[in-house]
Design an enzyme around this catalytic site. Structure first.
Site, PDB file in Angstrom:
ATOM      1  CD  GLU A  83      -3.178  -0.592   0.264  1.00  0.00           C
ATOM      2  OE1 GLU A  83      -3.099   0.481  -0.354  1.00  0.00           O
ATOM      3  OE2 GLU A  83      -4.147  -1.356   0.147  1.00  0.00           O
ATOM      4  CB  SER A 344     -30.265 -30.757  51.807  1.00  0.00           C
ATOM      5  OG  SER A 344     -31.515 -31.374  51.952  1.00  0.00           O
TER       6      SER A 344
END
Length: 794
Positions: A83, A344
């Protein structure tokens, strides 16, 4: 003359020119937004080592992952060669590139090159890719120059990499790396980095999965450039060019989706580095699938697992639900944070609280008979009763009735307050709303709170040892941390052990009792092996078989497990010990082994002389033992079961106070249970001997005619055929009894199942069930009457 004109012109236009130049400078100075990109980010969860656990798409339906700490060096080299080769040498605009682009565009009579630098592309991305016009290009040139003044070259590269489009709804290098290669960007190969470097140039045209030949050609051309410029060698080039082009995007990892949702619901987003152990999380996800594949055939579709590190107070694994349960079975419900009936699972907290306050000792006998308290009739799971049972055995066997009686004596409000201090956040109603059912699942709690509370108990012991010289301990009941390195309220303040909700000595003895619980299946023989891991653990099952719990701790880890259906549907067999406990022990097998156990907090204990049989402080008639017990042992009750009994010389009769005067007698210490407790106790303890009957001379005339209790209907063992009503339905059967004492209470049983108690008028209604049945009635003094009947249905 000519010079004078020039001078006059300059004088006339100098001020406006300066003003105009200054205005252009101001425009240039403030032309760049304070923040170039405002788009929302995806939420990303990382494990403690940085590996990706889970991710969620951003609000705008784009995969835009938070950037990595640093850019991939390979990607940067590929990007610059493709680029912007002179990126590090131009001020944001590359005149050579612009002239070259202009020449190419004129030559081809169309736009084939834009000549944009990476800086200009960052500006175009920030401006939402506006049409490529000459005026827009001029704006990009100006803003790119301004960009270079504000940001470093490294920052500009990051802005580009983090916001460039990579096809479809994939934005940013990190997103592309995961979506196309299922890895973080720093791990990209040369071939992968080159592929991603060329993608933003035209993401719509060469999206992976389409135009694959074009994408491969562009990648390979870039790799040739890298080779010619000696950035890679021949072998690296050939290897990179041989790599396949990615297919369509792959799903991102989803190893902790419920934890991700938990953070989002609490307003956390972006990149979150958690305390989760990546390998353990993956192993437990697999383990959850394995258990789910068996449970689903029983109609059980959901489960959850939570693992805490006790020392660091961090969460190591968070499996919020069955990974494969499916949306129709509530797969997306986070069970760890969902309030469920506790069953429980709270019993150890009550046992430890009663110990902490000196209300009971380790093996104090607790009542275990059928009871009815204001219409509340708790039953033991197996519907059998011991009469009396040592407290530690009641805990290890998870008996319901003893703990309801213990809660009644301890106080519901007091226990409710203790649970809140332990960190239970789902108790959002007053204590009276729960009543005695609080200990048997009458309240809802979360796996998060339960596991944290048990971890806090273990942390109390571990912290106590470290600071035992000062008898002080750090606050142990803060919630575990989910984010790595983040301390959320861990108080450095040292607390006196008297200020803790549960004392270290009580916790020690509670864990001791919990470690004796019989483990399921092959785990049952663990004590035979010296290297076996010792675990204090507890299960729970809610009413209607809707929730199965199992929680366990050792010196290093606390593990919580829940099994059931997210929609609350009950299933026969959905019992903690059968469905949750096996998963609990499989989880512990995945954790680093330890054979250490909690040391005894001797400084918090004292010697106590206790009764061998009742477990309470010994009275003068008790057989005695001296044991290490809780610090507040001397607050406990003195044994009421051992009494001095006066007998006739031959030992055949006992003598009352009124009739023993002027008689020869012998005196003996005797272990005596109340009549109702005795009735059940003798069934399981045939060695128990009540005192001999009263001497006939001691019996009042009013009670000489035998038992005061009789069954009136059925009067004899017989066949019962219940009648039908007008609609053809069978009527219930009404049992009747009588007692000479109008104030006596009578307890009714059918086939060893407690039906209820009556006072005054003794009648009991039963449903007609075909077959043979045993009817037993017992009064408070132990007098009994029984019948065998056969019910026949026509």
């Amino acid at each position: 003359m000519h010079r004078r004109k020039i001078w006059k012109f300059l004088k006339a236009n100098a001020m406006p020119g300066c003003v105009l130049a200054y205005l252009f400078y101001l425009i240039f100075l403030f032309s760049l937004p304070a923040k170039l990109f405002q788009e929302p980010l995806s939420t990303v969860l990382e494990a403690r080592d940085g590996r990706l656990l889970s991710a969620q798409i951003a609000e705008d339906e784009q995969w835009r992952l938070p950037p990595a700490d640093s850019l991939s060096d390979k990607f940067v080299k590929c990007l610059l060669q493709y680029e912007d080769k002179r990126f590090y040498y131009h001020p944001g605009v590359d005149p050579v590139a612009l002239l070259r682009a202009a020449w190419l565009n004129l030559k081809h009579q169309r736009i084939v090159s834009g000549g944009s630098t990476i800086s200009m592309q960052v500006i175009r991305l920030s401006r939402k890719n506006k049409p490529r016009t000459l005026s827009e290009k001029l704006i990009e040139i100006i803003l790119a120059s301004r960009l270079e003044l504000k940001y470093s070259k490294s920052d500009i590269l990051k802005l580009y990499a983090n916001n460039a489009p990579f096809g479809g709804n994939v934005v940013g290098l990190e997103s592309a790396s995961w979506r196309y290669y299922n890895k973080p960007s720093p791990l990209l190969s040369w071939g992968e980095a080159a592929t991603l470097a060329v993608l933003p140039n035209s993401p719509a045209m060469i999206h992976p999965g389409r135009n694959r030949d074009v994408l491969r050609r562009k990648r390979n051309e870039l790799l040739e450039v890298l080779f010619r410029r000696k950035i890679i060698d021949e072998a690296e080039k050939q290897l990179a060019q041989s790599e396949p082009i990615p297919e369509t995007p792959v799903p991102l990892p989803s190893n902790a989706p419920h934890l991700l949702s938990y953070f989002q619901q609490n307003g956390r987003s972006g990149r979150l580095k958690t305390s989760i152990d990546f390998n353990l999380q993956k192993q437990l996800n697999d383990l959850a699938v394995a258990h789910w594949s068996h449970l689903k055939f029983q109609g059980i579709n959901n489960l959850a697992i939570l693992v805490l590190d006790i020392e660091s107070n961090q969460v190591l694994a968070y499996v919020g639900n069955s990974p494969l349960a499916g949306s129709e079975h509530g797969q997306y419900v986070d069970i760890i944070q969902a309030p469920r009936s506790s069953g429980s699972i709270l019993k150890p907290f009550l046992y430890a609280s009663a110990l902490s306050n000196g209300e009971i000792l380790l093996q104090s006998l607790l009542t275990d008979i059928p009871i009815s308290i204001a219409g509340y009739k708790p039953e033991n799971y197996l519907q059998s009763y011991d009469g009396v049972v040592p407290a530690d055995k009641a805990l290890s066997r998870s008996l319901n009735v003893p703990f309801v009686k213990l809660l009644q004596e301890h106080g519901v409000a007091r226990f409710y307050s203790t649970l809140q201090r332990l960190g239970f956040t789902s108790l959002n109603r007053p204590p009276d709303h729960y009543g005695l059912s609080l200990i048997l699942g009458g309240a809802e709690c979360t796996l998060w709170d339960v596991t944290n509370a048990y971890a806090g108990m273990a942390r109390t012991l571990n912290g106590y040892y470290e600071l035992s010289q000062n008898q002080r301990i750090t606050a142990p009941y803060v919630k575990a941390e989910l984010l790595h390195g983040e301390r959320r309220g861990q108080s450095p303040k040292l607390l006196n052990t008297d200020k803790l909700p549960l004392s270290p000595d009580a916790i020690h003895f509670t864990f001791q009792a919990m470690a004796q619980v019989v483990r399921p299946g092959a785990e049952g023989d663990w004590q035979r092996f010296e290297a076996s891991r010792r675990i204090a653990w507890k299960t729970g099952t809610s009413f209607g078989f809707r929730d199965a719990w199992a929680v366990g701790v050792d010196t290093k880890y606390a593990v919580g497990v829940w099994v059931g259906n997210a929609d609350g549907e009950g299933r026969t067999g959905l019992v903690g010990v059968y469905t949750a406990a096996p998963l609990l022990f499989d989880v512990f097998k995945k954790l680093p082994a330890t054979n250490k156990w909690f040391e005894e907090p001797y400084e918090e204990m004292q010697e106590a002389v206790v009764c061998q049989q009742s477990g309470y402080l010994a009275n003068q008639y008790c057989p005695k033992d001296t044991v290490f017990s809780i610090k507040k042992a001397l607050r406990s009750s003195v044994c009421s079961f051992h009494k001095l009994v006066h007998l006739t010389p031959d030992g055949r009769y006992s003598l009352s106070m009124q009739c023993r005067k002027n008689r020869e007698l012998q005196s003996r210490s005797w272990f005596i249970l109340p009549p109702a407790e005795e009735y059940y106790y003798r069934k399981k303890h045939p060695e128990y001997q009540p005192p001999p009957p009263l001497h006939p001379d001691c019996i009042s005339s009013g009670s000489q005619s035998g038992t005061p209790l009789e069954l009136i209907y059925p009067a004899t063992s017989t066949l019962l055929v219940p009648p039908k009503d007008l609609s053809g339905e069978l009527n219930t059967i009404i049992l009747k009894a009588s007692h000479r004492d109008p104030n006596a209470t009578v307890f009714w049983h059918l086939d060893n199942k407690f039906l209820g108690s009556t006072k005054g008028i003794h009648t009991m209604q039963i449903e007609p069930i075909a077959g043979k049945h045993q009817i037993v009635v017992v009064d408070e003094s132990g007098n009994t009457a029984e019948r065998w009947v056969e019910i026949k249905l026509e």
